[in-house]
Write an enzyme that holds these catalytic residues in place. Structure first.
Site, short mmCIF file in Angstrom:
data_model
loop_
_atom_site.label_atom_id
_atom_site.label_comp_id
_atom_site.label_asym_id
_atom_site.label_seq_id
_atom_site.Cartn_x
_atom_site.Cartn_y
_atom_site.Cartn_z
N ARG A 86 0.85 -1.19 0.00
CA ARG A 86 0.00 0.00 0.00
C ARG A 86 0.89 1.25 0.00
NH1 ARG A 86 -1.92 -3.46 4.06
NH2 ARG A 86 -4.01 -4.34 3.67
N TYR A 89 -9.74 -11.46 -6.10
CA TYR A 89 -8.87 -11.49 -7.27
C TYR A 89 -9.11 -12.72 -8.14
CZ TYR A 89 -6.56 -7.67 -4.90
OH TYR A 89 -6.32 -6.47 -4.29
N LYS A 134 -1.49 -2.43 8.29
CA LYS A 134 -2.57 -1.97 9.15
C LYS A 134 -2.44 -2.57 10.53
CE LYS A 134 -5.95 -1.12 5.47
NZ LYS A 134 -7.30 -1.44 4.94
#
Length: 330
Positions: free
Chosen positions: A173, A298, A197
């Site tokens: 990210r 995905y 995160k």
């Protein structure tokens, strides 16, 4: 002291909640700020009533739904944004219930807004290569014009090339990339330690192009005291916004028309790995997902790719397309 007055005096326990998120849940500063902003919006909506007779105990499901309706109808919030606000509200009320400030959370039974089932946008491999090549070409051209070993005028071009390669090599990210330190890169084992995160760390893999780009960047990176891997022109840690602007400029130079952002590179990384034969569990670990269900989206993207390839390759499908085109032309 009356409960309402105590709540006002304690700022409706928002600071207590923030301390809980920081100490007990060990959330990142960025995530905590998002929680705090969500609660500021929530409490501001009820402020006229809290200033008079309303207390936290008198907030019920109906009043919370009124707030969520306000977000959707008046402020045009997306379902995803509404769900994030609701998650903050639920966590907040669960905390003040646990602390004994209210008897029961009024948000427990409120369900999330149904999301549109949209697949993440991805680039095909050719477009990714064009974007990476554009960064490399710019670095080659600009560095030859401006490089000065005395003040490192051109280090930013090497930096940008390394960032672009790193996005596609690791799928990290943008928030993870800007927090990288030099010590997170392990050239010997071709890995990078990423803090995701909730301050959770994981190890991602580097490929040869990303290693070469990082090596070239570090060779001209200013010798500053900061351990930040990627620096701005002021020799301090690069910001998320600066990376977004850089990516947009580089995409324009590449000539790629499809909408794309750094996060698109993350989606493309995962999709291309799956199409190349990687398993979903491995991709889950590389992306830092907590739940396998998050990664399995995905597989849907990959199926769309399979269908597209099938329609372009199968003789009968091609014959039908030609027939339809001929009838349309007539």
């Amino acid at each position: 002291m009356e409960n309402g007055k105590l709540e006002k005096l304690r700022g409706y326990y928002v600071k207590d909640f923030v301390n809980y998120l920081f100490v007990e849940r060990n959330l990142s500063k960025r995530t905590i700020k998002e929680y705090e902003r969500d609660l500021t919006v929530f409490l501001a909506f009820f402020k006229p009533y809290l200033d008079t007779e309303m207390t936290l105990s008198s907030i019920d499901e109906r009043t919370i739904r009124e707030f969520l309706t306000h977000l959707k109808m008046e402020l045009n919030y997306t379902p995803k944004a509404i769900n994030r606000k609701l998650a903050s509200i639920k966590s907040y009320f669960n905390f003040i219930e646990r602390e004994g400030f209210i008897e029961k959370s009024p948000a427990s039974n409120i369900k999330n807004t149904k999301l549109d089932k949209r697949l993440p946008k991805v680039l095909d491999e050719d477009d990714v290569v064009r974007i990476l090549d554009a960064a490399e070409d710019t670095c080659r051209e600009k560095s030859s014009e401006e490089y000065d070993p005395e003040n490192y005028k051109s280090f930013v071009y090497y930096r940008d090339c390394a960032i672009m390669e790193l996005f596609y090599a690791t799928g990290m990210r943008i928030s993870e990339l800007v927090t990288l330190d030099i010590t997170d890169v392990d050239f010997r084992n071709k890995t990078v330690r990423v803090t995701g995160k909730g301050s959770k760390q994981r190890t991602v893999i580097l490929n040869d192009p990303s290693i070469a780009a990082l090596d070239s960047y570090l060779a001209v990176r200013p010798d500053e005291k900061t351990m930040a891997l990627f620096l701005n022109r002021n020799k301090t840690r690069l910001s998320v916004r600066a990376v977004e602007i850089m990516f947009k400029k580089n995409k324009l130079r590449s000539g790629v028309i499809k909408p794309a952002s750094p996060h698109t590179m993350r989606h493309s990384f995962a999709t291309h790995l799956l199409q190349g034969g990687s398993d979903v569990v491995t991709i889950k670990e590389l992306l830092g997902h907590e739940n396998l269900a998050t990664t399995q989206i995905y597989t849907n993207i990959s199926m769309e790719h399979i269908k597209e390839t099938y329609e372009h390759s199968h003789p009968r499908a091609q014959k039908l397309k030609r027939t339809n085109k001929e009838e349309k032309d007539e």
